[in-house]
Scaffold this motif. Structure first.
Motif, short mmCIF file in Angstrom:
data_model
loop_
_atom_site.label_atom_id
_atom_site.label_comp_id
_atom_site.label_asym_id
_atom_site.label_seq_id
_atom_site.Cartn_x
_atom_site.Cartn_y
_atom_site.Cartn_z
N MET A 62 -13.87 7.77 3.45
CA MET A 62 -13.11 7.80 2.20
C MET A 62 -11.85 6.98 2.37
SD MET A 62 -13.71 11.68 0.94
CE MET A 62 -13.26 11.28 -0.73
N ARG A 63 -11.48 6.30 1.32
CA ARG A 63 -10.25 5.54 1.30
C ARG A 63 -9.60 5.79 -0.05
NH1 ARG A 63 -12.07 0.50 2.36
NH2 ARG A 63 -11.99 0.92 4.57
N GLU A 64 -8.36 6.24 -0.02
CA GLU A 64 -7.60 6.52 -1.23
C GLU A 64 -8.36 7.46 -2.17
OE1 GLU A 64 -6.28 2.81 -2.95
OE2 GLU A 64 -5.44 2.15 -1.04
N GLY A 65 -8.98 8.48 -1.58
CA GLY A 65 -9.67 9.51 -2.36
C GLY A 65 -11.04 9.11 -2.89
N ARG A 66 -11.52 7.95 -2.52
CA ARG A 66 -12.83 7.50 -3.00
C ARG A 66 -13.79 7.27 -1.83
NH1 ARG A 66 -12.93 5.30 -8.37
NH2 ARG A 66 -10.86 5.49 -9.24
N LEU A 67 -15.04 7.60 -2.05
CA LEU A 67 -16.07 7.36 -1.05
C LEU A 67 -16.36 5.86 -1.01
CD1 LEU A 67 -18.16 8.62 0.90
CD2 LEU A 67 -19.74 8.70 -1.02
N VAL A 68 -16.19 5.26 0.18
CA VAL A 68 -16.43 3.82 0.30
C VAL A 68 -17.62 3.49 1.19
CG1 VAL A 68 -14.06 3.16 -0.24
CG2 VAL A 68 -14.71 3.55 2.14
N ALA A 69 -18.08 4.46 1.98
CA ALA A 69 -19.25 4.21 2.83
C ALA A 69 -19.91 5.53 3.19
CB ALA A 69 -18.85 3.46 4.09
N ASP A 70 -21.23 5.47 3.38
CA ASP A 70 -22.01 6.66 3.71
C ASP A 70 -23.14 6.21 4.63
OD1 ASP A 70 -23.73 8.83 3.81
OD2 ASP A 70 -23.92 9.05 1.64
N GLY A 71 -23.18 6.78 5.84
CA GLY A 71 -24.25 6.43 6.77
C GLY A 71 -23.91 6.89 8.17
N SER A 72 -24.63 6.37 9.14
CA SER A 72 -24.32 6.69 10.53
C SER A 72 -23.02 6.00 10.91
CB SER A 72 -25.45 6.22 11.45
OG SER A 72 -25.45 4.80 11.51
N HIS A 73 -22.36 6.50 11.95
CA HIS A 73 -21.11 5.85 12.33
C HIS A 73 -21.35 4.41 12.77
CE1 HIS A 73 -22.13 7.02 16.46
NE2 HIS A 73 -22.17 8.27 16.06
N ALA A 94 -23.65 2.34 11.52
CA ALA A 94 -23.86 1.54 10.31
C ALA A 94 -22.55 1.29 9.59
CB ALA A 94 -24.86 2.23 9.39
N ILE A 95 -21.73 2.32 9.51
CA ILE A 95 -20.44 2.17 8.83
C ILE A 95 -19.53 1.23 9.61
CG2 ILE A 95 -18.32 3.38 8.19
CD1 ILE A 95 -20.10 5.69 7.26
N ALA A 96 -19.56 1.34 10.92
CA ALA A 96 -18.71 0.50 11.75
C ALA A 96 -19.10 -0.96 11.65
CB ALA A 96 -18.75 0.96 13.21
N SER A 97 -20.31 -1.24 11.20
CA SER A 97 -20.74 -2.63 11.08
C SER A 97 -20.11 -3.31 9.87
CB SER A 97 -22.26 -2.72 11.02
OG SER A 97 -22.73 -2.17 9.81
N GLU A 98 -19.46 -2.55 9.03
CA GLU A 98 -18.78 -3.14 7.88
C GLU A 98 -17.45 -3.71 8.34
OE1 GLU A 98 -18.65 -0.56 4.49
OE2 GLU A 98 -20.60 0.27 4.98
N THR A 155 -11.78 14.59 9.44
CA THR A 155 -10.98 14.06 10.53
C THR A 155 -10.46 12.67 10.20
OG1 THR A 155 -10.90 13.63 12.91
CG2 THR A 155 -12.95 13.08 11.78
N HIS A 156 -9.36 12.33 10.85
CA HIS A 156 -8.83 10.97 10.80
C HIS A 156 -9.02 10.28 12.14
CE1 HIS A 156 -6.58 12.87 7.48
NE2 HIS A 156 -6.76 11.70 6.92
N ASP A 157 -9.57 11.00 13.09
CA ASP A 157 -9.67 10.48 14.45
C ASP A 157 -11.04 9.84 14.68
OD1 ASP A 157 -10.09 10.28 17.32
OD2 ASP A 157 -8.31 11.53 17.52
N PRO A 158 -11.07 8.54 15.00
CA PRO A 158 -12.36 7.88 15.22
C PRO A 158 -13.15 8.47 16.37
CG PRO A 158 -10.52 6.31 15.46
CD PRO A 158 -9.94 7.63 15.11
N GLN A 159 -12.46 9.04 17.37
CA GLN A 159 -13.17 9.66 18.50
C GLN A 159 -14.00 10.86 18.02
OE1 GLN A 159 -13.15 8.21 21.48
NE2 GLN A 159 -14.66 9.64 22.24
N ASP A 160 -13.46 11.64 17.09
CA ASP A 160 -14.21 12.76 16.53
C ASP A 160 -15.47 12.25 15.83
OD1 ASP A 160 -12.03 14.24 17.37
OD2 ASP A 160 -11.30 14.70 15.36
N VAL A 161 -15.32 11.16 15.11
CA VAL A 161 -16.46 10.57 14.40
C VAL A 161 -17.53 10.12 15.39
CG1 VAL A 161 -17.19 8.68 12.88
CG2 VAL A 161 -15.03 9.87 12.44
N ILE A 162 -17.08 9.45 16.45
CA ILE A 162 -18.01 8.95 17.46
C ILE A 162 -18.77 10.11 18.10
CG2 ILE A 162 -18.16 7.87 19.75
CD1 ILE A 162 -15.72 6.14 18.85
N GLU A 163 -18.06 11.17 18.45
CA GLU A 163 -18.66 12.29 19.17
C GLU A 163 -19.48 13.22 18.28
OE1 GLU A 163 -18.70 12.86 22.44
OE2 GLU A 163 -17.55 11.05 22.82
#
Length: 195
Positions: free
Chosen positions: A136-147, A149-153, A120-128
């Motif tokens: 992922m950004r530009e085809g690369r994994l940039v973060a892995d964790g709970s939403h 934890a990731i949002a704290s970046e 998904t590209h929709d943050p609401q889907d991620v939240i729910e």
């Protein structure tokens, strides 16, 4: 090698990808692995009802709205009783109200032990839906964790500014309350109009 029908996976794509020669019940029944036709049809009808569709039997697939077709597609994926759902932008082609309804229905089903990988590209889907999030950004994994934890970046805030610009204000406020309390950004700064 495991035969596709025995893999325990079910797919739903951004486009409903329904069989044009079958009605809604037939499309969903196709995914049901039951020996007799009556059981397949009963489970298909129940899956459609779970997705809020009760008046689709006998209707030509071409006569369904985009939201109805998406519900049929999700019902088919869920009716397969798969252990893992692979969902590619499953709400991408529906209006906001339908999206909210489908999200709630899918979340309820996932609470019963079915796993899902949701693209998904929709943050609401991620939240729910997101227990674990891979960003992922530009085809690369940039973060892995709970939403959370990731949002704290801090750099995620920049990405979210753009994505949140189309979401209704109450949903933006919910997002900010959940994920941005540690940032010095205010809600007004996050959603300010672009100059």
């Amino acid at each position: 090698r495991v035969a596709p029908e025995r893999r325990g996976l079910s797919l739903a794509f951004q486009d409903a990808t329904l069989f044009a020669h079958l009605d809604a019940v037939g499309n969903v029944a196709f995914a049901v692995r039951a020996a007799d036709k009556a059981t397949r049809l009963a489970r298909a009808r129940a899956a459609l009802q779970d997705m809020g569709l009760t008046q689709t039997e006998g209707r030509d697939i071409a006569s369904l709205s985009g939201g109805e077709a998406q519900r049929v597609s999700l019902a088919r994926a869920l009716a397969a009783d798969a252990k893992l759902l692979l969902l590619d932008e499953p709400f991408g082609n529906v209006d906001r109200l339908t999206r909210i309804d489908l999200l709630a229905r899918l979340k309820a089903r996932l609470a019963h032990g079915v796993g899902a990988i949701v693209i998904t590209h929709d943050p609401q889907d991620v939240i729910e839906l997101g227990a674990r999030v891979l960003l992922m950004r530009e085809g690369r994994l940039v973060a892995d964790g709970s939403h959370a934890a990731i949002a704290s970046e801090a750099d995620l805030v920049k990405d979210m500014e753009e994505k949140l610009s189309h979401i209704a204000l109450p949903e933006v406020r919910q997002f900010c309350d959940m994920f941005l309390p540690s940032f010095s950004l205010t809600l007004d700064e996050l959603i300010k109009p672009k100059a």
